[in-house]
Design an enzyme around this catalytic site. Sequence first.
Site, PDB file in Angstrom:
ATOM      1  N   LYS A 115       0.829  -1.229   0.000  1.00 56.54           N
ATOM      2  CA  LYS A 115       0.000   0.000   0.000  1.00 56.54           C
ATOM      3  C   LYS A 115       0.844   1.251   0.000  1.00 56.54           C
ATOM      4  O   LYS A 115       0.448   2.289  -0.531  1.00 56.54           O
ATOM      5  CB  LYS A 115      -0.971   0.029   1.180  1.00 56.54           C
ATOM      6  CG  LYS A 115      -0.311   0.021   2.552  1.00 56.54           C
ATOM      7  CD  LYS A 115      -0.085  -1.370   3.024  1.00 56.54           C
ATOM      8  CE  LYS A 115       1.019  -1.527   4.009  1.00 56.54           C
ATOM      9  NZ  LYS A 115       0.979  -2.796   4.693  1.00 56.54           N
TER      10      LYS A 115
ATOM     11  N   LYS B 258      -3.620   3.476   3.691  1.00 57.91           N
ATOM     12  CA  LYS B 258      -4.764   2.605   3.374  1.00 57.91           C
ATOM     13  C   LYS B 258      -6.041   3.427   3.243  1.00 57.91           C
ATOM     14  O   LYS B 258      -6.865   3.174   2.359  1.00 57.91           O
ATOM     15  CB  LYS B 258      -4.911   1.538   4.459  1.00 57.91           C
ATOM     16  CG  LYS B 258      -3.764   0.527   4.449  1.00 57.91           C
ATOM     17  CD  LYS B 258      -3.744  -0.299   5.719  1.00 57.91           C
ATOM     18  CE  LYS B 258      -2.665  -1.377   5.679  1.00 57.91           C
ATOM     19  NZ  LYS B 258      -2.418  -1.995   6.983  1.00 57.91           N
TER      20      LYS B 258
ATOM     21  N   ILE C  38      -9.350  -9.177   4.748  1.00 59.20           N
ATOM     22  CA  ILE C  38     -10.737  -8.708   4.544  1.00 59.20           C
ATOM     23  C   ILE C  38     -10.880  -8.244   3.089  1.00 59.20           C
ATOM     24  O   ILE C  38     -10.119  -7.396   2.637  1.00 59.20           O
ATOM     25  CB  ILE C  38     -11.090  -7.507   5.467  1.00 59.20           C
ATOM     26  CG1 ILE C  38     -10.868  -7.855   6.929  1.00 59.20           C
ATOM     27  CG2 ILE C  38     -12.517  -7.046   5.217  1.00 59.20           C
ATOM     28  CD1 ILE C  38     -11.128  -6.678   7.892  1.00 59.20           C
TER      29      ILE C  38
ATOM     30  N   GLY D 124       5.107 -11.220  12.463  1.00 53.44           N
ATOM     31  CA  GLY D 124       5.083 -10.893  11.025  1.00 53.44           C
ATOM     32  C   GLY D 124       4.013  -9.871  10.664  1.00 53.44           C
ATOM     33  O   GLY D 124       3.682  -9.704   9.494  1.00 53.44           O
TER      34      GLY D 124
END
Length: 432
Positions: free
Chosen positions: A105, A205, A136, A187
Amino acid sequence: MEKTKVAIVGLGTVGSGVARLLLDYGDRTARHAGRTLWLEQVVVRDLAKPRDCDLPEGILSNDLRKITGDPEISAVAHLVGGLEPARSIMVSLLESGKDVVTANKALLAEHGPELFDLARELGRSIAFEASVAGGIPIIANISQCLSANQIESLTAILNGTSNYILTQMDERGADYAAALAEAQRMGYAEADPTMDVDGTDTAQKLAILAHLAFGARVHWRDIPRQGIDGLDVTDLRFARELGYRIKLLAVAELAAEGLELHVSPTLVKAGTPLAEVRGAYNAVRVVGDAVGKVFFHGLGAGQMPTASAVVADLIDTVVGRTAITFRSLELWSQREARVAARDPANISGRSYLRFNVEDRPGVMSEITGALGRRGISIASVIQREPPAGDGAVVPLVIMTHRTTEGALQTAMQDIDRLNCVRAGSVRIRIRD
Ligand code: NAP
Ligand code: HSE
């Protein structure tokens, strides 16, 4: 069964998950794609590094030309973080005729216009479901499933690392540094976790979602933002006592005057769906004029949730679905912005305020007077008994009724100039 060759650049947390899904669950991807997604090549930076997945012999290299020079590879998962060499790698892939799937992103938020223009010029596509909210499927939902709506607002938790840290601190009394180290070990965090905790990752985002949902042409740097890095555990405790939780919220809300956009730690009422989002989970609450309220909840960071989104994009790309949606997406197109950002000074809302004040007569009236002069009404107040001894400084917590940003900022400046107020005043938004 027909075979389509794909490749991966970057075999870190996400890349290893993608390789595992392609190699260990090839039957599953083949069923959905109607063909085998054949992992032909994986390119990394450092060949000597141990890897988190078993690759077939001979497919790992550190030479991007093994991908760009192979005309049979049609789609590539680009899973390198940061801006450079991530940008140059993406350009080389597009120029060599590859469709690209990315989770980066930061790259899209910084170089989206250039990369999308290049892909459009070359007749290629860029899919980026994994770039926002991990597992999602929010990009597909906003750009396709909810396209009959005028989206009215998005209220979201978009950074798994920050939410993980807040949950550990709030529910387990964990120390900030220890919680961040654990998020890195799991992570969730970026290579440079500063971007996770200072609100940058969330703003990047939000900029992508605001482009898609509202046709806003906003750069992430222009979104007012604050992260969790300056948050004091005292405020998590007061918030809990007042019946709230603190979450790092991204907000985009349409009003007649334009689009309200910001990223900030925010008090959300305990027991509401957003307040219950824990650990590395993300959530996006969307309000559309036709559909009403929709709530998406799922893991926003981590290997397999993110790989799930990347592999779904690879399938969509090889079967041709991405090419269709990419053409109609307004993201970073030459089309004019449909909405401008609102002047932050006119945005209204409630706030939580904490001042460190001297414990002596008249202090409360000085502070409430300063708020009153700016037309700010108080909803509730907490002041603790001071510790024994003279000259004690105590926290004074005030919950306000609705007021504008502009009025609140001026009142805070007035209050910070009072002799009875020590440094370290805190203001946190409330989202009811
Ligand atoms: P990572 O673990 O740091 O892995 C990055 C990979 O990129 C490494 O394998 C590295 O190779 C490779 N790389 C770097 N420079 C390269 C070069 N010049 N040529 C080829 N390969 C190169 O990062 P990650 O967590 O997987 O994240 C990857 C992307 O996904 C980032 O943009 C991140 O923001 C995004 N993302 C991550 C998550 C998550 O939960 N981790 C979730 C959503 C999105 P070496 O291994 O050889 O060093
Ligand atoms: N570092 C990011 C996060 C990864 O913690 O949310 C998902 O984009």
